[in-house]
Scaffold this motif. Structure first.
Motif, PDB file in Angstrom:
ATOM      1  N   TRP A  56       0.827  -1.214   0.000  1.00  0.00           N
ATOM      2  CA  TRP A  56       0.000   0.000   0.000  1.00  0.00           C
ATOM      3  C   TRP A  56       0.855   1.256   0.000  1.00  0.00           C
ATOM      4  CZ3 TRP A  56       1.834   2.040   4.436  1.00  0.00           C
ATOM      5  CH2 TRP A  56       2.198   1.161   5.473  1.00  0.00           C
ATOM      6  N   GLY A  57       2.150   1.069   0.174  1.00  0.00           N
ATOM      7  CA  GLY A  57       3.104   2.161   0.276  1.00  0.00           C
ATOM      8  C   GLY A  57       4.311   1.684   1.056  1.00  0.00           C
ATOM      9  N   ARG A  58       5.228   2.590   1.341  1.00  0.00           N
ATOM     10  CA  ARG A  58       6.443   2.221   2.059  1.00  0.00           C
ATOM     11  C   ARG A  58       6.415   2.770   3.485  1.00  0.00           C
ATOM     12  NH1 ARG A  58      10.812   5.181  -1.198  1.00  0.00           N
ATOM     13  NH2 ARG A  58       9.163   6.749  -0.985  1.00  0.00           N
ATOM     14  N   VAL A  59       7.031   2.026   4.393  1.00  0.00           N
ATOM     15  CA  VAL A  59       7.334   2.557   5.715  1.00  0.00           C
ATOM     16  C   VAL A  59       8.799   2.966   5.688  1.00  0.00           C
ATOM     17  CG1 VAL A  59       7.509   2.095   8.182  1.00  0.00           C
ATOM     18  CG2 VAL A  59       5.630   1.103   6.860  1.00  0.00           C
ATOM     19  N   LEU A  60       9.059   4.262   5.917  1.00  0.00           N
ATOM     20  CA  LEU A  60      10.413   4.790   5.950  1.00  0.00           C
ATOM     21  C   LEU A  60      10.815   4.947   7.416  1.00  0.00           C
ATOM     22  CD1 LEU A  60       9.031   5.807   3.214  1.00  0.00           C
ATOM     23  CD2 LEU A  60      10.821   7.525   3.169  1.00  0.00           C
ATOM     24  N   PHE A  61      11.848   4.240   7.831  1.00  0.00           N
ATOM     25  CA  PHE A  61      12.286   4.282   9.212  1.00  0.00           C
ATOM     26  C   PHE A  61      13.227   5.478   9.387  1.00  0.00           C
ATOM     27  CE2 PHE A  61      10.660   0.082   8.694  1.00  0.00           C
ATOM     28  CZ  PHE A  61      10.031  -0.179   9.904  1.00  0.00           C
ATOM     29  N   ALA A  62      12.662   6.565   9.922  1.00  0.00           N
ATOM     30  CA  ALA A  62      13.372   7.846   9.953  1.00  0.00           C
ATOM     31  C   ALA A  62      14.677   7.774  10.725  1.00  0.00           C
ATOM     32  CB  ALA A  62      12.464   8.916  10.554  1.00  0.00           C
ATOM     33  N   GLN A  63      14.744   6.900  11.744  1.00  0.00           N
ATOM     34  CA  GLN A  63      15.960   6.827  12.551  1.00  0.00           C
ATOM     35  C   GLN A  63      17.152   6.279  11.778  1.00  0.00           C
ATOM     36  OE1 GLN A  63      13.382   4.749  12.625  1.00  0.00           O
ATOM     37  NE2 GLN A  63      13.648   3.017  14.049  1.00  0.00           N
ATOM     38  N   THR A  64      16.889   5.688  10.599  1.00  0.00           N
ATOM     39  CA  THR A  64      17.994   5.149   9.797  1.00  0.00           C
ATOM     40  C   THR A  64      18.488   6.134   8.742  1.00  0.00           C
ATOM     41  OG1 THR A  64      16.596   4.150   8.075  1.00  0.00           O
ATOM     42  CG2 THR A  64      16.968   2.855  10.083  1.00  0.00           C
ATOM     43  N   PHE A  65      17.804   7.271   8.585  1.00  0.00           N
ATOM     44  CA  PHE A  65      18.210   8.249   7.576  1.00  0.00           C
ATOM     45  C   PHE A  65      19.217   9.214   8.179  1.00  0.00           C
ATOM     46  CE2 PHE A  65      14.592   6.459   5.610  1.00  0.00           C
ATOM     47  CZ  PHE A  65      14.673   6.728   4.241  1.00  0.00           C
ATOM     48  N   PRO A  66      20.213   9.630   7.400  1.00  0.00           N
ATOM     49  CA  PRO A  66      21.275  10.494   7.948  1.00  0.00           C
ATOM     50  C   PRO A  66      20.795  11.881   8.357  1.00  0.00           C
ATOM     51  CG  PRO A  66      21.523  10.242   5.575  1.00  0.00           C
ATOM     52  CD  PRO A  66      20.480   9.254   5.998  1.00  0.00           C
ATOM     53  N   ASP A  67      19.757  12.410   7.668  1.00  0.00           N
ATOM     54  CA  ASP A  67      19.257  13.743   8.009  1.00  0.00           C
ATOM     55  C   ASP A  67      17.859  13.912   7.443  1.00  0.00           C
ATOM     56  OD1 ASP A  67      19.546  14.478   5.202  1.00  0.00           O
ATOM     57  OD2 ASP A  67      21.685  14.712   5.612  1.00  0.00           O
ATOM     58  N   ASN A  68      17.222  15.020   7.799  1.00  0.00           N
ATOM     59  CA  ASN A  68      15.857  15.289   7.350  1.00  0.00           C
ATOM     60  C   ASN A  68      15.775  15.525   5.849  1.00  0.00           C
ATOM     61  OD1 ASN A  68      14.375  15.056   9.756  1.00  0.00           O
ATOM     62  ND2 ASN A  68      15.064  17.077  10.442  1.00  0.00           N
ATOM     63  N   HIS A  69      16.810  16.102   5.269  1.00  0.00           N
ATOM     64  CA  HIS A  69      16.806  16.347   3.827  1.00  0.00           C
ATOM     65  C   HIS A  69      16.659  15.026   3.067  1.00  0.00           C
ATOM     66  CE1 HIS A  69      17.749  20.664   3.562  1.00  0.00           C
ATOM     67  NE2 HIS A  69      18.431  20.472   4.681  1.00  0.00           N
ATOM     68  N   LEU A  71      15.426  12.277   4.131  1.00  0.00           N
ATOM     69  CA  LEU A  71      14.110  11.691   4.403  1.00  0.00           C
ATOM     70  C   LEU A  71      13.034  12.346   3.544  1.00  0.00           C
ATOM     71  CD1 LEU A  71      12.453   9.696   6.038  1.00  0.00           C
ATOM     72  CD2 LEU A  71      12.325  11.376   7.883  1.00  0.00           C
ATOM     73  N   VAL A  72      13.082  13.662   3.397  1.00  0.00           N
ATOM     74  CA  VAL A  72      12.118  14.370   2.543  1.00  0.00           C
ATOM     75  C   VAL A  72      12.280  13.926   1.097  1.00  0.00           C
ATOM     76  CG1 VAL A  72      11.499  16.626   1.611  1.00  0.00           C
ATOM     77  CG2 VAL A  72      11.858  16.353   4.063  1.00  0.00           C
ATOM     78  N   GLU A  73      13.516  13.758   0.659  1.00  0.00           N
ATOM     79  CA  GLU A  73      13.752  13.301  -0.711  1.00  0.00           C
ATOM     80  C   GLU A  73      13.159  11.910  -0.925  1.00  0.00           C
ATOM     81  OE1 GLU A  73      17.924  13.494  -1.312  1.00  0.00           O
ATOM     82  OE2 GLU A  73      18.009  15.668  -1.095  1.00  0.00           O
ATOM     83  N   ALA A  74      13.296  11.057   0.070  1.00  0.00           N
ATOM     84  CA  ALA A  74      12.732   9.710  -0.044  1.00  0.00           C
ATOM     85  C   ALA A  74      11.204   9.769  -0.121  1.00  0.00           C
ATOM     86  CB  ALA A  74      13.171   8.865   1.149  1.00  0.00           C
ATOM     87  N   LEU A  75      10.588  10.600   0.691  1.00  0.00           N
ATOM     88  CA  LEU A  75       9.131  10.745   0.641  1.00  0.00           C
ATOM     89  C   LEU A  75       8.667  11.251  -0.714  1.00  0.00           C
ATOM     90  CD1 LEU A  75       8.201  12.250   4.126  1.00  0.00           C
ATOM     91  CD2 LEU A  75       7.292  10.139   3.147  1.00  0.00           C
ATOM     92  N   ALA A  76       9.478  12.096  -1.348  1.00  0.00           N
ATOM     93  CA  ALA A  76       9.096  12.657  -2.647  1.00  0.00           C
ATOM     94  C   ALA A  76       9.028  11.592  -3.734  1.00  0.00           C
ATOM     95  CB  ALA A  76      10.087  13.747  -3.056  1.00  0.00           C
ATOM     96  N   ARG A  77       9.625  10.429  -3.486  1.00  0.00           N
ATOM     97  CA  ARG A  77       9.601   9.352  -4.474  1.00  0.00           C
ATOM     98  C   ARG A  77       8.450   8.368  -4.227  1.00  0.00           C
ATOM     99  NH1 ARG A  77      15.316  10.142  -4.059  1.00  0.00           N
ATOM    100  NH2 ARG A  77      15.659   8.473  -2.534  1.00  0.00           N
ATOM    101  N   GLY A  79       5.170   6.338  -4.692  1.00  0.00           N
ATOM    102  CA  GLY A  79       4.539   5.832  -5.907  1.00  0.00           C
ATOM    103  C   GLY A  79       3.129   6.361  -6.091  1.00  0.00           C
ATOM    104  N   GLU A  80       2.636   6.275  -7.310  1.00  0.00           N
ATOM    105  CA  GLU A  80       1.291   6.746  -7.614  1.00  0.00           C
ATOM    106  C   GLU A  80       0.254   5.872  -6.894  1.00  0.00           C
ATOM    107  OE1 GLU A  80      -1.550   7.684 -11.505  1.00  0.00           O
ATOM    108  OE2 GLU A  80       0.467   6.855 -11.754  1.00  0.00           O
ATOM    109  N   ASP A  81      -0.747   6.539  -6.299  1.00  0.00           N
ATOM    110  CA  ASP A  81      -1.819   5.854  -5.557  1.00  0.00           C
ATOM    111  C   ASP A  81      -1.272   5.032  -4.392  1.00  0.00           C
ATOM    112  OD1 ASP A  81      -3.843   6.860  -7.184  1.00  0.00           O
ATOM    113  OD2 ASP A  81      -3.596   5.235  -8.629  1.00  0.00           O
ATOM    114  N   ARG A  82      -0.165   5.453  -3.836  1.00  0.00           N
ATOM    115  CA  ARG A  82       0.408   4.801  -2.667  1.00  0.00           C
ATOM    116  C   ARG A  82       0.394   5.778  -1.491  1.00  0.00           C
ATOM    117  NH1 ARG A  82      -0.358  -0.179  -3.487  1.00  0.00           N
ATOM    118  NH2 ARG A  82      -2.025   0.923  -4.572  1.00  0.00           N
ATOM    119  N   ARG A  83       0.608   5.235  -0.302  1.00  0.00           N
ATOM    120  CA  ARG A  83       0.601   6.054   0.917  1.00  0.00           C
ATOM    121  C   ARG A  83       1.829   5.715   1.741  1.00  0.00           C
ATOM    122  NH1 ARG A  83      -4.468   5.784   4.961  1.00  0.00           N
ATOM    123  NH2 ARG A  83      -5.002   7.965   4.606  1.00  0.00           N
TER     124      ARG A  83
END
Length: 606
Positions: A56-69, A71-77, A79-83
């Motif tokens: 239905w979409g991805r779970v992004l584990f924020a604690q594994t990302f090096p910084d907020n930038h 993480l935002v870039e990952a969210l921008a990718r 998929g269509e009709d995903r959450r």
């Protein structure tokens, strides 16, 4: 009133130079950033930038990302009709400043269960059991439950492809008697996914079939998942729940979950729009049958004005054209068509002239005709000539005293009462929109399952509460003369305590408002039944209608016409796209370009 803008329009209009500068910077640095890690099972070192696809979409584990930038870039990718969901966000107030027009703080609470102190429940049930997802049929059933609950759908093959994953675990609840999947839950093992030093795990997508008659399914699924991760050595089990989902929160707190200060961030998209956009005035007071249409309209960028929430009235505006609706009844349905559907005797005559098979019918005032009909058929149906939601309808009456009593009850709904021959079989509802079949479903009478402890009254009241909770109060099981007659026919009373596993039918009518359940059969319904329903709609000249047949089986051609409903409940037929086709009918130019072309081609072919 100014036209309400879509989320995309709002985002475009609200973009600042700073935000545009950030997007350009992000694009320039895209090749310099490490890609998101889609973790493979078996990797043991601590991973970074972890995002796991859940269908239905991805779970992004924020604690594994090096910084907020990043993480935002990952969210921008997304998929269509995903959450997508960014979970465990350390400082959401900072992250949101990086893309304020594209992201928002999810209005959900996070709850945690300490697995070191959790104790398994002692309650066991024989009516259903919890097991792993094991087949593609299971996957399709899970997807249907998601659709019924208004959740984002998942390709069934996705579940099947991930059935052996060590990071994602799917459990389902199976009805012991029918073999149907009636609930599901998903768990993610953080240790196996990215070698989490905190030894965490998380729960996602807990969903129970809203029509299941068994109690406690959600609790048993949560307990099974907790025990699964406890056995694996996990320290805790986290979950995210909407802040206003009081029923779910009460369950989690009962099991020992405690709220923790952990946050999630999502993207502003059409799926999430109602979580971040201003609410339509009166929306919360709408019933599910109005709300499903309003949700689809807003998703398409159609302006909505609720004109009378209690009655289910709203106005839709798109491209300078306005249509006033009451749930699925719109201005496109003529007063004449409504009048035909309103009087069941008239409806019967209209469709009979169109060649449909109808039951033999007499007026209740003709006592001799009623007696003759009972003698001829042995079983009768009593119903008011006007009425809806199954009120005053009695089915399968074989004794004169019961017929007389049912007539008296029906007169409280309408002075004129009709008597029909009873056709043994299943109650089939077909939804016809724009003179094409959109959905077909078998409606079954309400029934309870014995547990060897509670009497029938208690079982009915318990199931009635669950049905009311699942339908926003639209469906309950009344305890009245019809209920008592039905129980007496099975040598039962309200005080009878049925044996464990014994099914008791508590009403013979299958109307959803009186506790009936509905089961989708769109993919298997016989073509002759589809043709008959479409002919009925054309005979009445009604563009949106629910046609009711009694059938031996939805896969067989035999039927008798029962009635036509000018305001069918579209929310009862998910996962079929009833609301989508309704908005297509009202505003065809709101359809995606590809669908518009397909619709034009279909009309040309006709």
């Amino acid at each position: 009133m100014a036209k309400e803008r879509t989320s995309e329009q709002r985002a475009h209009a609200g973009r600042t130079d700073k935000a545009l500068g950030y997007r350009l910077k992000r694009l320039r640095s895209e090749s310099m950033k490490p890609p998101i890690t889609h973790v493979e099972d078996g990797e043991s070192e601590m991973r970074s930038s972890v995002a796991i696809d859940c269908g239905w979409g991805r779970v992004l584990f924020a604690q594994t990302f090096p910084d907020n930038h990043s993480l935002v870039e990952a969210l921008a990718r997304e998929g269509e009709d995903r959450r997508d969901i960014a979970f465990y966000v350390r400082d959401p107030h900072v992250l949101l400043t990086l893309a304020p027009q594209e992201t928002f703080l999810d209005p959900s609470h996070t709850y945690r269960l300490d697995l070191s102190t959790y104790r398994p429940g002692r309650r066991r049930t024989k009516s259903y059991f919890i097991r792993r997802l094991t087949s593609e049929i299971d996957a399709e059933a899970v997807n249907n439950i998601y659709a019924a609950r208004g959740m984002v759908s998942v390709r069934p093959e996705f579940f099947w492809a991930n059935r052996d994953s060590r990071s994602i675990t799917y459990f389902v609840a199976e009805d012991t008697t029918s073999g149907d999947v009636i609930g599901t839950v998903t768990g993610i093992d953080h240790q196996r996914l990215f070698n989490d030093p905190e030894r965490g795990a998380s729960l996602w997508c807990l969903a129970v079939d809203p029509q299941s008659r068994h109690p406690g399914i959600g609790e048993m699924l949560v307990r099974r998942l907790a025990e699964h991760f406890q056995a694996r050595g996990a320290a805790f089990l986290d979950l995210s729940v909407m802040h206003d989902n009081e029923q779910a929160i009460a369950l989690y707190e009962k099991l020992g979950f405690r709220r923790v200060p952990i946050f999630a961030v999502k993207r502003k998209n059409s799926i999430n729009e109602k979580l971040f956009a201003g609410q339509v005035d009166g929306y919360d007071a709408l019933n599910p049958y109005a709300r499903i249409i309003v949700d689809e309209a807003r998703r398409r960028g159609v302006q909505v004005e609720v004109t009378d929430a209690e009655g289910g009235f709203f106005r839709l505006v798109y491209g300078g054209r306005a249509v006033h609706c009451r749930e699925s009844l719109s201005e496109m349905t003529s007063g004449v068509a409504v009048s035909i559907c309103d009087d069941k005797a008239v409806t019967r005559r209209v469709v009979e002239r169109a060649g449909l098979t109808v039951p033999e019918q007499v007026d209740a005032d003709d006592a001799a005709a009623v007696a003759a009909l009972l003698e001829k058929h042995g079983s009768l149906v009593v119903k008011p000539a006007r009425g809806e939601q199954g009120r005053g309808v009695s089915v399968g009456l074989s004794r004169k005293d019961d017929v007389d009593s049912a007539i008296a009850g029906a007169r409280s709904v309408c002075d004129r009462v009709l008597i029909e021959s009873c056709f043994a079989g299943e109650d089939l509802r077909l939804i016809v929109i724009d003179y094409k079949l959109v959905a077909a479903a078998v409606r079954r009478p309400p029934r309870v399952v014995g547990n060897g402890q509670d009497n029938i009254r208690t079982l009915i009241e318990s199931q009635s509460r669950r049905r009311a909770a699942a339908t926003a109060g639209e469906s309950t099981i009344p305890i009245d003369d019809e209920t008592l007659r039905c129980l007496a026919g099975q040598s039962c009373t309200l005080e009878t305590v049925p044996d464990t596993g014994r099914e008791i039918v508590v009403r013979k009518t299958a109307n959803l408002h009186t506790g009936g359940s509905i089961h989708d059969v769109t993919g298997i319904v016989h073509p002759r039944l589809v043709d008959a329903a479409c002919r009925a709609a054309r005979a009445i000249k009604i563009p949106v209608v629910g046609v009711d047949f009694m059938v031996k089986a939805p896969t067989e051609p035999d039927y008798v016409f029962i009635e036509a409903n000018e305001r069918p409940g579209l929310a009862n037929h998910e996962p079929q796209p009833t609301a989508e086709r309704f908005i297509d009918l009202l505003f065809p130019h709101s359809m995606p370009d590809a669908l518009q072309w397909d619709g034009m081609r279909a009309r040309t072919d006709e």
